[in-house]
Design a protein around this motif. Structure first.
Motif, PDB file in Angstrom:
ATOM      1  N   TYR A 433       0.849  -1.189   0.000  1.00  0.00           N
ATOM      2  CA  TYR A 433       0.000   0.000   0.000  1.00  0.00           C
ATOM      3  C   TYR A 433       0.887   1.241   0.000  1.00  0.00           C
ATOM      4  O   TYR A 433       2.066   1.181   0.365  1.00  0.00           O
ATOM      5  CB  TYR A 433      -0.965   0.004   1.189  1.00  0.00           C
ATOM      6  CG  TYR A 433      -0.311  -0.182   2.533  1.00  0.00           C
ATOM      7  CD1 TYR A 433       0.160   0.906   3.268  1.00  0.00           C
ATOM      8  CD2 TYR A 433      -0.173  -1.455   3.095  1.00  0.00           C
ATOM      9  CE1 TYR A 433       0.755   0.739   4.494  1.00  0.00           C
ATOM     10  CE2 TYR A 433       0.424  -1.640   4.322  1.00  0.00           C
ATOM     11  CZ  TYR A 433       0.885  -0.539   5.030  1.00  0.00           C
ATOM     12  OH  TYR A 433       1.485  -0.721   6.241  1.00  0.00           O
ATOM     13  N   PHE A 434       0.323   2.348  -0.459  1.00  0.00           N
ATOM     14  CA  PHE A 434       1.097   3.583  -0.539  1.00  0.00           C
ATOM     15  C   PHE A 434       0.222   4.750  -0.088  1.00  0.00           C
ATOM     16  O   PHE A 434      -1.015   4.641   0.051  1.00  0.00           O
ATOM     17  CB  PHE A 434       1.609   3.805  -1.968  1.00  0.00           C
ATOM     18  CG  PHE A 434       0.518   4.086  -2.947  1.00  0.00           C
ATOM     19  CD1 PHE A 434       0.201   5.401  -3.318  1.00  0.00           C
ATOM     20  CD2 PHE A 434      -0.209   3.055  -3.532  1.00  0.00           C
ATOM     21  CE1 PHE A 434      -0.806   5.661  -4.225  1.00  0.00           C
ATOM     22  CE2 PHE A 434      -1.231   3.304  -4.439  1.00  0.00           C
ATOM     23  CZ  PHE A 434      -1.533   4.615  -4.787  1.00  0.00           C
ATOM     24  N   GLN A 444       3.659   5.388  -5.211  1.00  0.00           N
ATOM     25  CA  GLN A 444       3.352   4.008  -5.554  1.00  0.00           C
ATOM     26  C   GLN A 444       4.501   3.402  -6.349  1.00  0.00           C
ATOM     27  O   GLN A 444       4.941   3.941  -7.364  1.00  0.00           O
ATOM     28  CB  GLN A 444       2.066   3.942  -6.364  1.00  0.00           C
ATOM     29  CG  GLN A 444       1.615   2.517  -6.686  1.00  0.00           C
ATOM     30  CD  GLN A 444       0.316   2.487  -7.458  1.00  0.00           C
ATOM     31  OE1 GLN A 444      -0.097   3.494  -8.032  1.00  0.00           O
ATOM     32  NE2 GLN A 444      -0.347   1.346  -7.482  1.00  0.00           N
ATOM     33  N   ALA A 449      -0.402  -2.145  -5.449  1.00  0.00           N
ATOM     34  CA  ALA A 449      -0.445  -1.559  -4.108  1.00  0.00           C
ATOM     35  C   ALA A 449      -1.750  -0.811  -3.894  1.00  0.00           C
ATOM     36  O   ALA A 449      -2.281  -0.168  -4.809  1.00  0.00           O
ATOM     37  CB  ALA A 449       0.746  -0.633  -3.899  1.00  0.00           C
ATOM     38  N   PRO A 451      -4.074   2.187  -2.303  1.00  0.00           N
ATOM     39  CA  PRO A 451      -3.872   3.557  -1.836  1.00  0.00           C
ATOM     40  C   PRO A 451      -4.444   3.778  -0.430  1.00  0.00           C
ATOM     41  O   PRO A 451      -5.494   3.250  -0.084  1.00  0.00           O
ATOM     42  CB  PRO A 451      -4.635   4.382  -2.875  1.00  0.00           C
ATOM     43  CG  PRO A 451      -5.677   3.463  -3.397  1.00  0.00           C
ATOM     44  CD  PRO A 451      -5.074   2.095  -3.383  1.00  0.00           C
TER      45      PRO A 451
END
Length: 795
Positions: A433-434, A444, A449, A451
């Motif tokens: 995840y970012f 990212q 990934a 959000p």
């Protein structure tokens, strides 16, 4: 025989006393040794004097005496065995059960005797080859093969040593093993029977039910697991495996992969013990003891089990005696998928304990243990999405070689070498995840990934490798009143920390220590000593210890023994390698750091009640922790480490156990730990500011256990509760209180037949949702069912 003696008594009333006294002496002698040896002139003098007066009575007596003489002649071929049994101080050991069994037929008659209060024993047996055994708890059992010839008188005297694996013997609290009532620091001993009955797999899960202990666990399985003892930090506990320290230099032991396989006993000493063990023993010491082979016919067990979360576990153990060589070895494998994404856990344990006795007073021992694990780490899933690729691998290896020998009647020596490895590999190769917030600096990097607003799943690869090698020489002079011990310790610490430059770090330390145990009265034991620690990092420190144990009352019946204890000790802990030697220009280490230190004392009472079926213990503890290391800023974002913080821990530990009958046993513990942060100028989180309780240590906690054995079933029901504790989720600064919880477990086994057992256990029986550390949910309810075979060895 009774009638003959009555006739003798009648003769005394009518006969010449001097002559009859000679006959009486011969009778007494024959009654004592089973043989009659009357001089001829005694017989004829008696017969001439008594002839015509009491002829019928005397003829009866003569016939009885001749019968006794004939029996004595028939037993004159018996062999006689006798001797004296003493303990390490030279005092006689009473109530030792001595048995002699002929070699060969299994149903042959067994002869037995019980030693007197002075340690003396004796018995007679027909000529032959015998296995002679000497047994008395808590001493080491002794076993001899003897060839006894007809008419032989043989002396067998020796010293009985305390059995280090006995639950009535404490090894860790003092330099020399002692009986549990004589220890001055508060100690909890967990026996092999308790471990087996509860079917506990993880060491941390078992310690949770001991007084004075709290746990912080960052993950359901395989996450970093910390132990807090009597309010101290997790790196204030010295952990030993068969005498080998396994703490990383200046760091805390991660209990996540430590299991109880092949473990016979655990000792938990509460109180600063740096006077004996040096660095890390700030709030106490925990020691594990590996099983040792004791039977000539080997002991063997094997098991397999499976259950929730696709979990499977299996392994085996073999132990025994082969002449003068004893051995014990075990291997166990566990694998489970866990309760969510990336929550799998794999653990492997290998352990062994081997010894050889050159003589009764000269033995060598080698203990080995290796735990390796691989875990998926989903992360703080109550705060962020799970991390799908993060992992953690740990290996803890320990080895201890020990030579015990005796010179003379008073001197005992121990030479040992230890080796310990800890490898910890943490990694996250791919982002899960970012953060969409540009100020989070987390773009990212993986197309899959997820959000989030501000959370970032950083990628990293961190490797920590530590090795400690040590040499210890210890000599003790043992007498009736006192034991004086002197020792020398030298160790080399090596480390490699991937994020610290240089990659390889080294520290050499040495120490000398003294320990005295004095028993001026049978009810009073005094203990005092100290250590001079020369650390290549912080220099030289002197740490003392002193304590006493006094039996206030010795009693039987409802109100039994009352014993009072008091103990004072100081502790030290060296800095971590990165805290002292780091060369990063923005986050350098501080080579001038002092050791973290403690001063603490305990006082308490042990009381036995109801004919020793009920035992109650209570102790009060107070510890002051100072020079605690914190990270503080120097310029801007950069910083280093300083000895700034101060804290205290004070509270009460209560424990009790009640054996209602042979079938029902109940025990319970309660801990009140009023710890406080007193000074913390570099606090970076609200949970660390002065006035708060120390993090992840509940003020109130406790446990109970019920063990019921009926017919072929052994059933255990145990519970643990934790009150509110200070914690931090490192995200929401207003949330610093972790709610309390109660957890219940159950374990049972059923004896099918001839060593086969069906086993079952359920952990978190009522599926309680809780967390030992914010953001890391504990494992929900899970069960395991299995089959175990155990062959009990014998001699």
């Amino acid at each position: 025989m009774a009638e003959a003696q009555k006739n003798f008594e009648q003769l005394f009333a009518i006969s010449d006393q001097p002559v009859l006294m000679r006959i009486q002496m011969c009778w007494a002698d024959s009654h004592r040794v089973g043989a009659v040896n009357l001089r001829a002139d005694s017989w004829f003098g008696a017969l001439n004097y008594l002839n015509g007066l009491v002829a019928p009575s005397f003829l009866f007596i003569a016939g009885s005496v001749l019968t006794l003489s004939s029996q004595a002649q028939s037993n004159s071929s018996d062999a006689h065995l006798y001797g004296t049994l003493i303990d390490a101080t030279g005092a006689g050991v009473g109530d030792v059960q001595v048995t002699a069994r002929p070699e060969g037929p299994p149903n042959a008659r067994t002869w037995s005797a019980l030693s007197t209060a002075t340690g003396e024993y004796s018995f007679s047996v027909p000529a032959g080859r015998y296995r002679v055994q000497f047994n008395r708890t808590p001493f080491v059992s002794r076993d001899f093969i003897l060839d006894l010839a007809a008419g032989q008188s043989r002396t067998l005297s020796f010293r009985l040593d305390l059995e280090r694996l006995s639950s009535n013997v404490v090894v860790t609290a003092q330099a020399e093993p002692s009986l549990a009532p004589q220890t001055t620091a508060p100690v909890t001993v967990i026996s092999r029977d308790e471990i087996a009955a509860r079917q506990t797999v993880s060491l941390a899960d078992l310690l949770l039910f001991a007084p004075g202990i709290a746990i912080g666990r960052t993950g359901a399985q395989g996450g970093t697991t910390s132990i807090f003892l009597n309010g101290g930090n997790s790196n204030f506990v010295k952990v030993l495996v068969d005498g080998t320290p396994i703490n990383p230099p200046g760091g805390a032991v991660d209990f996540s992969n430590l299991t109880l396989d092949n473990i016979d006993k655990i000792e938990i000493v509460r109180g600063a013990e740096s006077a004996i063990y040096g660095t890390d023993a700030v709030s106490g010491v925990i020691q594990l003891f590996t099983h040792r082979g004791t039977t000539r016919v080997p002991e063997f067990s094997a098991f397999g089990e499976g259950g929730s979360f696709s979990s499977g576990r299996g392994g085996g153990q073999l132990s025994g005696l082969l002449g003068a060589f004893d051995y014990s070895a075990a291997a166990v494998y566990f694998q489970g998928d866990g309760q969510g994404p990336n929550d799998s856990f794999l653990n492997r344990t290998f352990s062994g304990n081997f010894g050889y006795s050159f003589s009764d007073t000269n033995q060598i021992h080698l203990a080995l243990r290796n735990n390796t694990s691989d875990a998926g780490i989903p992360g703080q899933t109550l705060v962020t999405p799970p991390s799908l690729y993060q992992g953690y691998a740990q290996k803890i290896f320990s080895a201890n070689g020990r030579w015990d020998f005796v010179t003379g009647s008073h001197w005992r020596h121990e030479i040992s070498g230890t080796e310990a490895y800890t490898n910890q590999h943490s990694f996250n190769p791919k982002q899960s995840y970012f953060a969409t917030d540009p100020n989070a600096f987390c773009p990212q990097t993986n197309l899959t990934a997820v959000p989030t607003a501000e959370f970032c799943d950083f990628t990293y690869d961190s490797l920590l490798k530590f090795n400690t090698s040590a040499f210890n020489l210890q000599s003790s002079y043992i007498s009736r009143k006192y034991i004086a011990t002197a020792g020398y310790h030298y160790e080399v610490e090596n480390g490699g920390v991937s994020f610290v430059s240089p990659g390889h770090l080294r520290r050499n330390n040495q120490a000398g220590y003294l320990d005295f145990r004095y028993t001026p009265l049978s009810r009073l034991t005094l203990n005092f000593g100290g250590r001079v620690e020369a650390n290549s990092n912080f220099g030289t420190r002197v740490v003392p210890r002193v304590g006493g144990s006094y039996m206030l009352r010795s009693g039987k019946g409802f109100f039994g023994d009352t014993r009072y204890r008091a103990f004072y000790g100081q502790g030290i802990k060296e800095p971590r390698f990165d805290q002292s030697f780091g060369l990063d220009p923005c986050f350098p280490g501080n080579p001038n750091l002092k050791p973290e230190e403690s001063k603490g004392w305990t006082t308490g009472i042990d009381q036995k009640l109801a004919s020793d079926r009920l035992k109650v213990s209570a102790d009060y503890f107070y510890s002051r922790f100072y020079n605690i290391i914190s990270f503080g800023p120097t310029t801007g974002f950069c910083g280093t480490y300083f000895n700034t913080d101060l804290a205290i821990a004070r509270g009460v530990n209560l424990s009790s156990e009640f054996r209602f009958s042979k079938r029902l046993f109940v025990n319970g513990n309660y801990t009140y730990d009023n710890s406080r942060v007193l000074k913390s100028p570099n606090a970076f989180d609200p949970s660390l500011i002065p006035g708060n309780h120390l993090i992840r240590r509940p003020v109130n906690s406790g446990s109970f256990g019920v063990n019921l054995a009926f017919a072929r079933v052994n059933w255990n029901f145990i519970g643990y509760f934790s009150g509110v504790r200070t914690d931090s989720n490192f995200v929401n600064p207003t949330q610093i209180r972790n709610p309390g919880y109660a957890r219940f477990d159950m374990a049972a086994h059923y004896n099918l037949t001839h060593g086969f057992y069906v086993t079952a256990r359920a952990v978190n029986l009522f599926d309680k949702q809780y967390q030992d550390a914010f953001g890391y949910p504990a494992l929900g309810r899970y069960y395991m069912l299995g089959l175990r075979y155990a062959f009990i060895g014998k001699n």
